[in-house]
Design a protein around this motif. Sequence first.
Motif, PDB file in Angstrom:
ATOM      1  N   ALA A 114       0.556  -0.983   0.201  1.00  0.00           N
ATOM      2  CA  ALA A 114      -0.179   0.057   0.191  1.00  0.00           C
ATOM      3  C   ALA A 114       0.531   1.235  -0.071  1.00  0.00           C
ATOM      4  N   GLY A 115       2.424   1.149   0.486  1.00  0.00           N
ATOM      5  CA  GLY A 115       3.427   2.089   0.298  1.00  0.00           C
ATOM      6  C   GLY A 115       3.073   2.831   1.456  1.00  0.00           C
ATOM      7  N   LEU A 116       2.513   2.216   2.465  1.00  0.00           N
ATOM      8  CA  LEU A 116       2.663   2.687   4.111  1.00  0.00           C
ATOM      9  C   LEU A 116       3.781   2.539   4.490  1.00  0.00           C
ATOM     10  N   ALA A 117       4.896   1.776   3.768  1.00  0.00           N
ATOM     11  CA  ALA A 117       6.055   1.061   4.654  1.00  0.00           C
ATOM     12  C   ALA A 117       7.133   1.100   3.745  1.00  0.00           C
ATOM     13  N   PRO A 118       8.354   1.597   3.832  1.00  0.00           N
ATOM     14  CA  PRO A 118       9.472   1.236   2.452  1.00  0.00           C
ATOM     15  C   PRO A 118       9.950  -0.196   2.826  1.00  0.00           C
ATOM     16  N   ALA A 119       9.902   0.126   1.058  1.00  0.00           N
ATOM     17  CA  ALA A 119      10.671  -1.023   0.236  1.00  0.00           C
ATOM     18  C   ALA A 119      11.635  -1.959   1.123  1.00  0.00           C
ATOM     19  N   GLU A 120      11.404  -3.205   1.316  1.00  0.00           N
ATOM     20  CA  GLU A 120      12.526  -3.975   2.046  1.00  0.00           C
ATOM     21  C   GLU A 120      13.480  -4.494   0.552  1.00  0.00           C
ATOM     22  N   VAL A 121      14.943  -4.362   1.573  1.00  0.00           N
ATOM     23  CA  VAL A 121      15.945  -4.190   0.546  1.00  0.00           C
ATOM     24  C   VAL A 121      16.911  -5.094   1.043  1.00  0.00           C
ATOM     25  N   ASP A 122      17.782  -5.587  -0.715  1.00  0.00           N
ATOM     26  CA  ASP A 122      18.554  -6.750  -0.623  1.00  0.00           C
ATOM     27  C   ASP A 122      20.035  -6.028   0.003  1.00  0.00           C
ATOM     28  N   GLU A 123      20.728  -7.284  -0.656  1.00  0.00           N
ATOM     29  CA  GLU A 123      22.392  -7.137  -0.442  1.00  0.00           C
ATOM     30  C   GLU A 123      22.742  -5.440  -0.695  1.00  0.00           C
ATOM     31  N   PRO A 149       5.894 -11.767  -6.727  1.00  0.00           N
ATOM     32  CA  PRO A 149       5.273 -13.462  -5.749  1.00  0.00           C
ATOM     33  C   PRO A 149       6.308 -13.882  -5.254  1.00  0.00           C
ATOM     34  N   GLN A 150       5.482 -14.350  -3.858  1.00  0.00           N
ATOM     35  CA  GLN A 150       6.566 -14.859  -3.445  1.00  0.00           C
ATOM     36  C   GLN A 150       7.480 -16.000  -3.073  1.00  0.00           C
ATOM     37  N   TYR A 151       6.557 -17.033  -4.873  1.00  0.00           N
ATOM     38  CA  TYR A 151       7.463 -18.008  -5.004  1.00  0.00           C
ATOM     39  C   TYR A 151       8.415 -17.443  -5.352  1.00  0.00           C
ATOM     40  N   MET A 152       8.216 -16.299  -6.263  1.00  0.00           N
ATOM     41  CA  MET A 152       9.593 -15.451  -6.797  1.00  0.00           C
ATOM     42  C   MET A 152      11.106 -14.955  -6.013  1.00  0.00           C
ATOM     43  N   SER A 153      10.287 -14.311  -4.733  1.00  0.00           N
ATOM     44  CA  SER A 153      10.953 -13.863  -4.655  1.00  0.00           C
ATOM     45  C   SER A 153      11.941 -15.026  -3.383  1.00  0.00           C
ATOM     46  N   SER A 154      11.508 -15.560  -2.643  1.00  0.00           N
ATOM     47  CA  SER A 154      11.782 -16.671  -1.278  1.00  0.00           C
ATOM     48  C   SER A 154      12.689 -17.325  -2.235  1.00  0.00           C
ATOM     49  N   ALA A 155      14.309 -17.321  -1.718  1.00  0.00           N
ATOM     50  CA  ALA A 155      15.040 -17.992  -2.216  1.00  0.00           C
ATOM     51  C   ALA A 155      14.942 -20.161  -2.048  1.00  0.00           C
ATOM     52  N   PRO A 156      15.728 -20.882  -2.661  1.00  0.00           N
ATOM     53  CA  PRO A 156      15.739 -21.590  -2.848  1.00  0.00           C
ATOM     54  C   PRO A 156      16.706 -22.397  -1.178  1.00  0.00           C
ATOM     55  N   TRP A 157      16.125 -23.267  -0.392  1.00  0.00           N
ATOM     56  CA  TRP A 157      16.665 -23.306   0.791  1.00  0.00           C
ATOM     57  C   TRP A 157      18.373 -24.139   0.956  1.00  0.00           C
ATOM     58  N   TYR A 158      18.558 -24.634  -0.313  1.00  0.00           N
ATOM     59  CA  TYR A 158      19.631 -25.285  -0.639  1.00  0.00           C
ATOM     60  C   TYR A 158      20.960 -23.964  -0.853  1.00  0.00           C
ATOM     61  N   LEU A 159      20.340 -23.146  -1.910  1.00  0.00           N
ATOM     62  CA  LEU A 159      21.665 -21.683  -0.675  1.00  0.00           C
ATOM     63  C   LEU A 159      22.104 -21.089  -0.152  1.00  0.00           C
ATOM     64  N   ASN A 160      21.303 -21.182   1.048  1.00  0.00           N
ATOM     65  CA  ASN A 160      21.634 -20.802   2.589  1.00  0.00           C
ATOM     66  C   ASN A 160      21.832 -19.127   2.521  1.00  0.00           C
ATOM     67  N   SER A 161      21.107 -18.148   1.515  1.00  0.00           N
ATOM     68  CA  SER A 161      20.785 -17.197   1.406  1.00  0.00           C
ATOM     69  C   SER A 161      20.198 -16.199   2.457  1.00  0.00           C
ATOM     70  N   GLU A 162      21.154 -15.229   3.433  1.00  0.00           N
ATOM     71  CA  GLU A 162      20.699 -15.722   5.089  1.00  0.00           C
ATOM     72  C   GLU A 162      19.334 -13.988   5.271  1.00  0.00           C
ATOM     73  N   PRO A 198      17.227 -10.724   2.270  1.00  0.00           N
ATOM     74  CA  PRO A 198      16.149 -10.794   1.478  1.00  0.00           C
ATOM     75  C   PRO A 198      16.788 -10.554   0.040  1.00  0.00           C
ATOM     76  N   SER A 199      16.646 -11.621  -1.470  1.00  0.00           N
ATOM     77  CA  SER A 199      17.777 -11.197  -2.460  1.00  0.00           C
ATOM     78  C   SER A 199      16.704 -11.749  -3.456  1.00  0.00           C
ATOM     79  N   LEU A 200      17.676 -11.263  -4.297  1.00  0.00           N
ATOM     80  CA  LEU A 200      16.983 -11.685  -6.230  1.00  0.00           C
ATOM     81  C   LEU A 200      17.520 -12.507  -7.061  1.00  0.00           C
ATOM     82  N   LYS A 201      18.800 -12.640  -6.093  1.00  0.00           N
ATOM     83  CA  LYS A 201      19.894 -13.303  -7.481  1.00  0.00           C
ATOM     84  C   LYS A 201      19.560 -14.504  -7.709  1.00  0.00           C
TER      85      LYS A 201
END
Length: 537
Positions: free
Chosen positions: A26-35, A45-58, A60-63
């Motif tokens: 809604a624009g009421l909170a700042p957007a999330e920032v990656d590394e 969508p969450q299925y695109m933004s969430s990294a697979p478990w085997y990448l061990n990403s600590e 949030p990222s879109l790498k």
Amino acid sequence: MATASVAFKSREDHRKQIELEEARKAGLAPAEVDEDGKEINPHIPQYMSSAPWYLNSERPSLKHQRKWKSDPNYTKSWYDRGAKIFQADKYRKGACQNCGAMTHDAKACMERPRKVGAKWTNKHIAPDEKVETFELDYDGKRDRWNGYDASTYSLVIERYEARDEARRKYLKEQQLKKLEEKNNNQDGETEGGDSDEDVDEDDLRVDEAKVDESKQMDFAKVEKRVRTTGGGSTGTVRNLRIREDTAKYLLNLDVNSAHYDPKTRSMREDPLPDADPNEKFYGGDNQYRNSGQALEFKQLNLHAWEAFDKGQDIHMQAAPSQAELLYKNYKVIKEKLKSQTKDTILNKYGNAASEEEIPRELLLGQTEREVEYDRAGRIIKGQEMALPKSKYEEDVFINNHTTVWGSWWKDHQWGYKCCKQLIRNSYCTGAAGIEAAEAASDLMKANIARKEAGEEPPAPVEEKKLATWGTDIPDDLILDEKLLAKALKKEDERRREEKDERKRKYNVKWNDEVTPEDMEAYRMKKVHHDDPMKDFL
């Protein structure tokens, strides 16, 4: 999709996360920032933004959505088939013993094995092949048409065209043969019926769909496809069995036997529980659920449930690969801990089952002392060494003795040291007994010395040949040597007759007159059981 980067959250934390995502959209909170400091679009969508478990990403990222592995060294070129680089005239050291090429050895040689290899004949040396290595990218490794030569497709077209031409020629010949037979059978027609040129080409066309498929070349048989029970798709039949096999419900016709479900063709329990297990080929469907990979899958599910209860974000159905990897790591760590515990115990107490030689001090050592320790491992009591004890009673004194039997030795006899007596069950006399025994010994020695001093030397006596094997023989007995030899021979004959019954005489004459020589011969030949030299006579 469960990820390793997202920790296990409670219901309250999950509700707060949803509210924060709605505020960002809604624009009421700042957007999330990656590394990298870039903002992440909250509408992804969450299925695109969430990294697979085997990448061990600590964080949030879109790498994982970007092309993160790009190497300019990758190529799409392919091997130069059949290319040769050098043709040798004679065999070279280290080359293939079969064909003589330097690019491979005898094991990897693709030529026909020669009766005598090129190493020994030095003839027909094969050229060296061109060996290339390529580093392909992700698409190049999975491209099934990589390296395909499009010019070779013309050979495929020619082969199919030749097949179609042969089929049309065969069908045309068959049609002409039928028309000739039909014209020959017709009466009243003019001689020399229609020629081949007059035959209409439309009549020669035959619908290939109506031709029997078994007469056509290169046509495979069409297998019948059966519709399965669920889904409506075609495929193989479930629970397919050979018709010669006995059906499950016919194994036991008892009404109270195992239940059979005709819809799923399943029988969970054993229809013949009392039969010999070696003769049974079917023991119910449950036997497959408790063995093999089914049991391993149950253990994997159980481990996933227990890990979830302990706070780990793991789900067997949502992330099966993650669950299986965690289970493998758990088994490895468990085996390592088990072996470490075993090694610690073996290092501390040793291994009695090993083939190593036991130390001599442990093999022959024994102790019955009691040692008491405190919580810190210090010895409270039992520090002093105790002498080893045997299974026999020790230090038991009888008949007022102060030492045990066998503590004193004199003149090849054992006795008591306290009183120097040689009788086993005697009563101890102490020091007085020792003095009396010494006085008696001194008196005996004095008497023997006095007797030897007062005796006169004996007068010489004529030597007499006396018997040596008797006890009650007079000292003045004199034997004749000739008669004694005859008596010895007679005694030997008598003994042989006693041993061998065939030499025994029937008419026995008793002679009551026994001479001294006969008696001496009997005594000499008689076996004395207490004689230590009886076996050497």
